[in-house]
Design a protein around this motif. Structure first.
Motif, PDB file in Angstrom:
ATOM      1  N   ALA A   1     -59.311  88.534  79.744  1.00  0.00           N
ATOM      2  CA  ALA A   1     -59.598  87.367  80.565  1.00  0.00           C
ATOM      3  C   ALA A   1     -58.631  86.246  80.224  1.00  0.00           C
ATOM      4  O   ALA A   1     -58.220  86.089  79.083  1.00  0.00           O
ATOM      5  CB  ALA A   1     -61.027  86.899  80.321  1.00  0.00           C
ATOM      6  N   GLU A   2     -58.273  85.460  81.240  1.00  0.00           N
ATOM      7  CA  GLU A   2     -57.406  84.316  81.010  1.00  0.00           C
ATOM      8  C   GLU A   2     -58.233  83.148  80.502  1.00  0.00           C
ATOM      9  O   GLU A   2     -59.354  82.916  80.931  1.00  0.00           O
ATOM     10  CB  GLU A   2     -56.680  83.935  82.300  1.00  0.00           C
ATOM     11  CG  GLU A   2     -55.706  84.995  82.759  1.00  0.00           C
ATOM     12  CD  GLU A   2     -54.734  84.451  83.793  1.00  0.00           C
ATOM     13  OE1 GLU A   2     -54.523  83.227  83.804  1.00  0.00           O
ATOM     14  OE2 GLU A   2     -54.208  85.246  84.577  1.00  0.00           O
ATOM     15  N   LYS A   3     -57.637  82.392  79.599  1.00  0.00           N
ATOM     16  CA  LYS A   3     -58.350  81.258  79.014  1.00  0.00           C
ATOM     17  C   LYS A   3     -58.506  80.133  80.032  1.00  0.00           C
ATOM     18  O   LYS A   3     -57.647  79.922  80.883  1.00  0.00           O
ATOM     19  CB  LYS A   3     -57.582  80.732  77.802  1.00  0.00           C
ATOM     20  CG  LYS A   3     -57.516  81.675  76.631  1.00  0.00           C
ATOM     21  CD  LYS A   3     -56.732  81.015  75.497  1.00  0.00           C
ATOM     22  CE  LYS A   3     -56.575  81.951  74.310  1.00  0.00           C
ATOM     23  NZ  LYS A   3     -55.765  81.318  73.249  1.00  0.00           N
ATOM     24  N   GLU A 137     -61.044  80.411  70.946  1.00  0.00           N
ATOM     25  CA  GLU A 137     -60.362  81.299  71.893  1.00  0.00           C
ATOM     26  C   GLU A 137     -61.377  82.144  72.658  1.00  0.00           C
ATOM     27  O   GLU A 137     -61.230  82.380  73.862  1.00  0.00           O
ATOM     28  CB  GLU A 137     -59.360  82.181  71.157  1.00  0.00           C
ATOM     29  CG  GLU A 137     -58.135  81.405  70.659  1.00  0.00           C
ATOM     30  CD  GLU A 137     -57.153  82.278  69.916  1.00  0.00           C
ATOM     31  OE1 GLU A 137     -57.490  83.461  69.638  1.00  0.00           O
ATOM     32  OE2 GLU A 137     -56.059  81.785  69.587  1.00  0.00           O
ATOM     33  N   MET A 138     -62.401  82.600  71.962  1.00  0.00           N
ATOM     34  CA  MET A 138     -63.468  83.372  72.603  1.00  0.00           C
ATOM     35  C   MET A 138     -64.174  82.525  73.662  1.00  0.00           C
ATOM     36  O   MET A 138     -64.438  82.993  74.783  1.00  0.00           O
ATOM     37  CB  MET A 138     -64.473  83.855  71.557  1.00  0.00           C
ATOM     38  CG  MET A 138     -65.568  84.762  72.108  1.00  0.00           C
ATOM     39  SD  MET A 138     -66.826  85.167  70.850  1.00  0.00           S
ATOM     40  CE  MET A 138     -65.781  85.889  69.571  1.00  0.00           C
ATOM     41  N   GLN A 140     -62.957  79.833  75.252  1.00  0.00           N
ATOM     42  CA  GLN A 140     -62.047  79.536  76.354  1.00  0.00           C
ATOM     43  C   GLN A 140     -61.865  80.745  77.271  1.00  0.00           C
ATOM     44  O   GLN A 140     -61.761  80.598  78.491  1.00  0.00           O
ATOM     45  CB  GLN A 140     -60.704  79.053  75.800  1.00  0.00           C
ATOM     46  CG  GLN A 140     -60.801  77.676  75.155  1.00  0.00           C
ATOM     47  CD  GLN A 140     -59.535  77.251  74.440  1.00  0.00           C
ATOM     48  OE1 GLN A 140     -58.452  77.741  74.734  1.00  0.00           O
ATOM     49  NE2 GLN A 140     -59.671  76.323  73.494  1.00  0.00           N
ATOM     50  N   GLU A 141     -61.853  81.926  76.696  1.00  0.00           N
ATOM     51  CA  GLU A 141     -61.772  83.136  77.519  1.00  0.00           C
ATOM     52  C   GLU A 141     -63.061  83.344  78.309  1.00  0.00           C
ATOM     53  O   GLU A 141     -63.027  83.726  79.481  1.00  0.00           O
ATOM     54  CB  GLU A 141     -61.474  84.352  76.638  1.00  0.00           C
ATOM     55  CG  GLU A 141     -60.054  84.374  76.091  1.00  0.00           C
ATOM     56  CD  GLU A 141     -59.801  85.553  75.165  1.00  0.00           C
ATOM     57  OE1 GLU A 141     -60.747  86.345  74.941  1.00  0.00           O
ATOM     58  OE2 GLU A 141     -58.657  85.679  74.679  1.00  0.00           O
ATOM     59  N   TYR A 142     -64.179  83.105  77.653  1.00  0.00           N
ATOM     60  CA  TYR A 142     -65.489  83.262  78.318  1.00  0.00           C
ATOM     61  C   TYR A 142     -65.597  82.311  79.505  1.00  0.00           C
ATOM     62  O   TYR A 142     -66.009  82.708  80.602  1.00  0.00           O
ATOM     63  CB  TYR A 142     -66.603  82.986  77.304  1.00  0.00           C
ATOM     64  CG  TYR A 142     -67.992  83.369  77.776  1.00  0.00           C
ATOM     65  CD1 TYR A 142     -68.510  84.636  77.505  1.00  0.00           C
ATOM     66  CD2 TYR A 142     -68.791  82.476  78.476  1.00  0.00           C
ATOM     67  CE1 TYR A 142     -69.790  84.998  77.914  1.00  0.00           C
ATOM     68  CE2 TYR A 142     -70.067  82.831  78.894  1.00  0.00           C
ATOM     69  CZ  TYR A 142     -70.561  84.088  78.614  1.00  0.00           C
ATOM     70  OH  TYR A 142     -71.827  84.440  79.044  1.00  0.00           O
ATOM     71  N   GLY A 144     -63.044  80.712  81.046  1.00  0.00           N
ATOM     72  CA  GLY A 144     -62.003  81.019  82.022  1.00  0.00           C
ATOM     73  C   GLY A 144     -62.378  82.176  82.914  1.00  0.00           C
ATOM     74  O   GLY A 144     -62.115  82.167  84.122  1.00  0.00           O
ATOM     75  N   ASP A 145     -63.028  83.172  82.324  1.00  0.00           N
ATOM     76  CA  ASP A 145     -63.460  84.335  83.087  1.00  0.00           C
ATOM     77  C   ASP A 145     -64.525  83.965  84.116  1.00  0.00           C
ATOM     78  O   ASP A 145     -64.725  84.684  85.090  1.00  0.00           O
ATOM     79  CB  ASP A 145     -64.011  85.393  82.125  1.00  0.00           C
ATOM     80  CG  ASP A 145     -64.263  86.731  82.799  1.00  0.00           C
ATOM     81  OD1 ASP A 145     -63.366  87.220  83.500  1.00  0.00           O
ATOM     82  OD2 ASP A 145     -65.369  87.280  82.638  1.00  0.00           O
ATOM     83  N   ASN A 249     -57.777  77.351  85.184  1.00  0.00           N
ATOM     84  CA  ASN A 249     -57.589  78.796  85.129  1.00  0.00           C
ATOM     85  C   ASN A 249     -57.148  79.303  86.481  1.00  0.00           C
ATOM     86  O   ASN A 249     -56.308  80.176  86.619  1.00  0.00           O
ATOM     87  CB  ASN A 249     -58.903  79.475  84.726  1.00  0.00           C
ATOM     88  CG  ASN A 249     -58.733  80.955  84.567  1.00  0.00           C
ATOM     89  OD1 ASN A 249     -57.824  81.388  83.898  1.00  0.00           O
ATOM     90  ND2 ASN A 249     -59.617  81.723  85.156  1.00  0.00           N
TER      91      ASN A 249
END
Length: 322
Positions: A1-3, A137-138, A140-142, A144-145, A249
């Motif tokens: 997934a993108e951040k 990071e986790m 931001q990915e969560y 962003g997704d 995003n």
């Protein structure tokens, strides 16, 4: 997934954005709306399901959110229970605090929010501690997704701490705004207040607005500031800004899509050229393959000519003897 992209300032210098956390509060949020209307400013309200009010059990809280949205202000998520996201990871409540809150906001105003303000900013800071960096990071990915941009701030009021003390609030703002290298010609800001406090909506908010205007900044909506729509699957119609749909995003996704499309087009062109070269090579190979046939034809023609010449000579010799 993108951040999810993290925002702390605007696209253009001279812009200033008011954001509000922890609401709604049916007693104080309407006063904030009146102040914003007086100064013709659009703010962004990052709300919780359960904090200073209860969106599940209190109809007046729900009506306050609808009134805020109807007045043209942006509604963003501040988690379901005002839960810092490191703790949400540890106790496995990310879904409740992010996804359930998204669904709740959509059920109230009819659109899915694209702005997310993490409680205490946790998950939006640049971290150096390895464990915090990994969790951020986790997060931001969560986010962003799920179509979110993370909205932080570039200057703070600490209105929750200083209450009615305007001088201390201005002093806090001036930690950034009074820097001799900072001016509306070069800088822009997103700031943070809390519409749940009577002192904020009655005293601090008007004072901050007038002070910031005196410095030469122009108040804009967050969507104009960052060029990203406040709601997912709703295009942003800005003046010269990016026409985006949910978050930074989406900005990244849209840009990458364009780049990907260009790459695909280039690859297609390369494939066409490769195919053309292959066809040319095939034609060349076919010509080379046909050369033996041509040689056979040429040899056959030569043999016929030689036979005709032999018959002619024989005829001449025969006529001489006769």
């Amino acid at each position: 997934a993108e951040k999810a992209i993290v925002y702390t300032s605007c696209l253009k210098p001279g812009q200033f954005v008011l954001t509000f956390d922890d609401g709604p509060n049916p007693e104080t949020t309407p006063i904030a709306l009146e102040v914003l209307e007086k100064y013709n400013i659009k703010g962004t309200f990052f709300i919780n399901a359960i904090n200073w009010s209860n969106l599940i059990e209190d109809p007046s809280a729900v009506e306050t959110v609808r009134k805020t949205y109807a007045a043209g202000h942006d509604i963003g998520s501040h988690t379901y229970r005002h839960k810092d996201l490191y703790s949400a990871i540890e106790d496995n409540t990310l879904k409740e605090n992010v996804d359930d809150m998204t669904e709740l906001i959509e059920s109230i105003i009819g659109v899915r929010p694209a702005y997310f303000r993490p409680p205490s900013g946790i998950g939006g800071y640049i971290e150096t501690d390895p464990q915090k960096k990994e969790m951020s990071e986790m997060i931001q990915e969560y986010l962003g997704d799920r179509g979110y941009s993370i909205i932080m701030w570039g200057t703070d009021t600490r209105d929750w701490q200083y209450k009615e003390d305007v001088d201390m609030v201005i002093e806090t703002l001036n930690e950034q705004l009074a820097n001799p290298k900072v001016s509306p010609k070069t800088h822009s800001f997103i700031t943070l207040l809390h519409d749940v406090h009577p002192t904020t909506v009655n005293i601090i908010l008007p004072a901050v607005i007038e002070y910031v205007q005196s410095l030469g900044y122009t108040f804009v909506s967050l969507s104009e500031c960052i060029g990203v729509s406040p709601y997912q699957s709703v295009a942003f119609e800005g003046n010269g800004s990016q026409n985006l749909n949910s978050n930074s995003n989406t900005t990244t996704t849209d840009s990458n899509t364009d780049i990907q499309n260009n790459n695909n087009n280039n690859n297609s062109q390369t494939n066409i050229n490769t195919q053309t070269n292959s066809n040319n090579n095939s034609s060349s190979n076919n010509t080379e393959t046909n050369n033996p046939t041509n040689n056979v034809t040429q040899n056959s023609s030569a043999s016929t000519l030689q036979y005709s010449l032999f018959i002619t000579i024989c005829s001449i010799l025969l006529s001489l003897f006769l």
